[in-house]
Design a protein around this motif. Structure first.
Motif, PDB file in Angstrom:
ATOM      1  N   LEU A 196      51.619  13.830  37.910  1.00  0.00           N
ATOM      2  CA  LEU A 196      51.984  14.809  38.933  1.00  0.00           C
ATOM      3  C   LEU A 196      51.186  14.578  40.212  1.00  0.00           C
ATOM      4  O   LEU A 196      51.735  14.656  41.320  1.00  0.00           O
ATOM      5  CB  LEU A 196      51.744  16.225  38.404  1.00  0.00           C
ATOM      6  N   LYS A 206      58.789  16.572  37.708  1.00  0.00           N
ATOM      7  CA  LYS A 206      58.782  16.897  36.288  1.00  0.00           C
ATOM      8  C   LYS A 206      57.328  17.158  35.892  1.00  0.00           C
ATOM      9  O   LYS A 206      56.463  16.325  36.165  1.00  0.00           O
ATOM     10  CB  LYS A 206      59.364  15.761  35.450  1.00  0.00           C
ATOM     11  N   GLN A 207      57.058  18.295  35.286  1.00  0.00           N
ATOM     12  CA  GLN A 207      55.693  18.624  34.896  1.00  0.00           C
ATOM     13  C   GLN A 207      55.540  18.537  33.389  1.00  0.00           C
ATOM     14  O   GLN A 207      56.159  19.284  32.630  1.00  0.00           O
ATOM     15  CB  GLN A 207      55.297  20.028  35.371  1.00  0.00           C
ATOM     16  N   ASP A 208      54.711  17.590  32.961  1.00  0.00           N
ATOM     17  CA  ASP A 208      54.391  17.453  31.542  1.00  0.00           C
ATOM     18  C   ASP A 208      53.017  18.072  31.312  1.00  0.00           C
ATOM     19  O   ASP A 208      52.055  17.741  32.005  1.00  0.00           O
ATOM     20  CB  ASP A 208      54.368  15.972  31.151  1.00  0.00           C
ATOM     21  N   GLY A 238      46.667  21.484  36.446  1.00  0.00           N
ATOM     22  CA  GLY A 238      46.473  20.869  37.747  1.00  0.00           C
ATOM     23  C   GLY A 238      45.180  20.070  37.747  1.00  0.00           C
ATOM     24  O   GLY A 238      44.702  19.645  36.684  1.00  0.00           O
ATOM     25  N   ASN A 263      54.726  26.049  42.868  1.00  0.00           N
ATOM     26  CA  ASN A 263      54.093  25.835  41.572  1.00  0.00           C
ATOM     27  C   ASN A 263      52.583  25.818  41.774  1.00  0.00           C
ATOM     28  O   ASN A 263      52.083  25.146  42.683  1.00  0.00           O
ATOM     29  CB  ASN A 263      54.571  24.514  40.959  1.00  0.00           C
ATOM     30  N   GLY A 265      50.057  13.885  32.015  1.00  0.00           N
ATOM     31  CA  GLY A 265      51.080  14.500  32.849  1.00  0.00           C
ATOM     32  C   GLY A 265      50.509  14.974  34.176  1.00  0.00           C
ATOM     33  O   GLY A 265      51.169  14.876  35.225  1.00  0.00           O
ATOM     34  N   THR A 266      49.290  15.480  34.134  1.00  0.00           N
ATOM     35  CA  THR A 266      48.624  15.915  35.364  1.00  0.00           C
ATOM     36  C   THR A 266      48.386  14.730  36.294  1.00  0.00           C
ATOM     37  O   THR A 266      48.610  14.818  37.504  1.00  0.00           O
ATOM     38  CB  THR A 266      47.272  16.597  35.041  1.00  0.00           C
ATOM     39  N   ALA A 271      50.070  24.480  40.062  1.00  0.00           N
ATOM     40  CA  ALA A 271      49.414  23.180  39.929  1.00  0.00           C
ATOM     41  C   ALA A 271      49.698  22.298  41.137  1.00  0.00           C
ATOM     42  O   ALA A 271      48.803  21.615  41.650  1.00  0.00           O
ATOM     43  CB  ALA A 271      49.880  22.488  38.651  1.00  0.00           C
ATOM     44  N   VAL A 272      50.940  22.324  41.602  1.00  0.00           N
ATOM     45  CA  VAL A 272      51.298  21.539  42.788  1.00  0.00           C
ATOM     46  C   VAL A 272      50.495  22.012  43.989  1.00  0.00           C
ATOM     47  O   VAL A 272      49.989  21.209  44.780  1.00  0.00           O
ATOM     48  CB  VAL A 272      52.816  21.642  43.066  1.00  0.00           C
ATOM     49  N   THR A 331      58.553  22.279  40.701  1.00  0.00           N
ATOM     50  CA  THR A 331      58.722  21.565  39.434  1.00  0.00           C
ATOM     51  C   THR A 331      60.017  21.998  38.767  1.00  0.00           C
ATOM     52  O   THR A 331      60.508  23.098  38.993  1.00  0.00           O
ATOM     53  CB  THR A 331      57.540  21.833  38.487  1.00  0.00           C
ATOM     54  N   ASN A 390      60.656  22.710  35.697  1.00  0.00           N
ATOM     55  CA  ASN A 390      60.607  23.552  34.503  1.00  0.00           C
ATOM     56  C   ASN A 390      60.837  25.029  34.799  1.00  0.00           C
ATOM     57  O   ASN A 390      60.979  25.834  33.875  1.00  0.00           O
ATOM     58  CB  ASN A 390      59.267  23.365  33.764  1.00  0.00           C
TER      59      ASN A 390
END
Length: 271
Positions: free
Chosen positions: A118, A107-109, A255, A27, A114-115, A29-30, A84, A86
């Motif tokens: 994460l 779980k990514q909101d 992210g 992912n 949410g960021t 952002a991860v 994630t 999603n």
């Protein structure tokens, strides 16, 4: 004294054990969070949405996170797989776990809060909670300085890969969340996720601004190519040639650069 030396050595070994692990991130952002937490050199594989920082271009790609299969990931001999829920298919996640590879699925909101969550969870998975806290404080400092002017402009996000593949973003999508954070409103309503673009949908939505990924507009042949799509010139955005482009990973990643994304989009929408 000897016992103290032994215990200290054991502690140092334990602290360094994780630093030697091979990480595959599925992912974008991860991936950005893992890098921001100091584990860039541990990343041995990423999905194609992991485009930032630029050094990730040199890391082996294992496919798009929407259609990842287990084999190319496991071929990299990872110690830790991060992703994630999603996008990754449950069956693939099960395959990772069945072969004994530690797998953390978050779980990514798609929100600023949410960021932060994460970041907290990725930092915990990497056993560096203090670094996660520091990164969140940096994000909150940027958030405190965020000044967004609300507008009634309607923005339509179009995902394009050439004229043959064009989709519009409905409710609940990362692009809708970003449009809202930037002070505008999504021109598309009445459906969730994405649906194929039609001339009727364009005319009904009648956006003031069309938003696209920079590479998406490029695949259309630029603004001139976009204007040739049936229905575009019948919209306010088409008549005024009001098209905004942004880097896809920045716009929809949510992210560590989320505040930068909001500021950039807001600036472009109001220019």
């Amino acid at each position: 004294m000897n016992r103290l030396i032994v215990l200290t050595a054991a502690l140092l070994v334990a602290m360094n054990t994780f630093a030697q692990k091979r990480i595959v991130s599925l992912n974008g952002a991860v991936t950005e969070i893992v890098v921001a937490l100091g584990f860039e050199k541990n990343i041995v594989g990423v999905d194609v949405t992991s485009t930032y920082p630029a050094s990730m271009q040199q890391v082996p790609k294992v496919g798009h996170n929407r259609n990842i299969s287990a084999e190319p990931v496991l071929a990299l001999n990872p110690d830790l797989i991060l992703g994630t829920d999603n996008f990754l298919q449950p069956a693939v996640i099960t395959q990772f776990k069945n072969v004994g590879v530690k797998t953390q699925i978050f779980k990514q909101d798609f929100s600023i809060e949410g960021t932060k969550q994460l970041i907290t969870e990725v930092a915990a998975a990497l056993q560096v909670p203090a670094k996660g806290t520091a990164l969140i404080k940096q994000l909150e400092k940027e958030q405190a300085g965020l000044k967004i002017k609300q507008t009634n402009k309607k923005v339509l996000f179009i995902y394009a890969r050439g004229a043959g593949t064009m989709l519009v973003a409905g409710t609940g999508t990362p692009t809708e969340k970003m449009i809202t954070l930037a002070g505008a409103q999504n021109a598309a309503s009445g459906f969730s996720d994405f649906k194929p673009l039609t001339p009727e949908a364009l005319v009904t939505a009648n956006p003031d601004i069309i938003l696209m990924f920079d590479d998406g507009l490029k695949s259309m042949g630029g603004i001139d190519g976009l204007l040739k799509v049936q229905g575009v010139q019948q919209t306010t955005a088409g008549r005024e040639k009001k098209v905004v482009v942004m880097d896809g990973a920045l716009l929809t990643g949510f992210g560590p650069r989320v505040i930068t994304a909001v500021k950039e989009l807001a600036g472009k929408l109001n220019s």
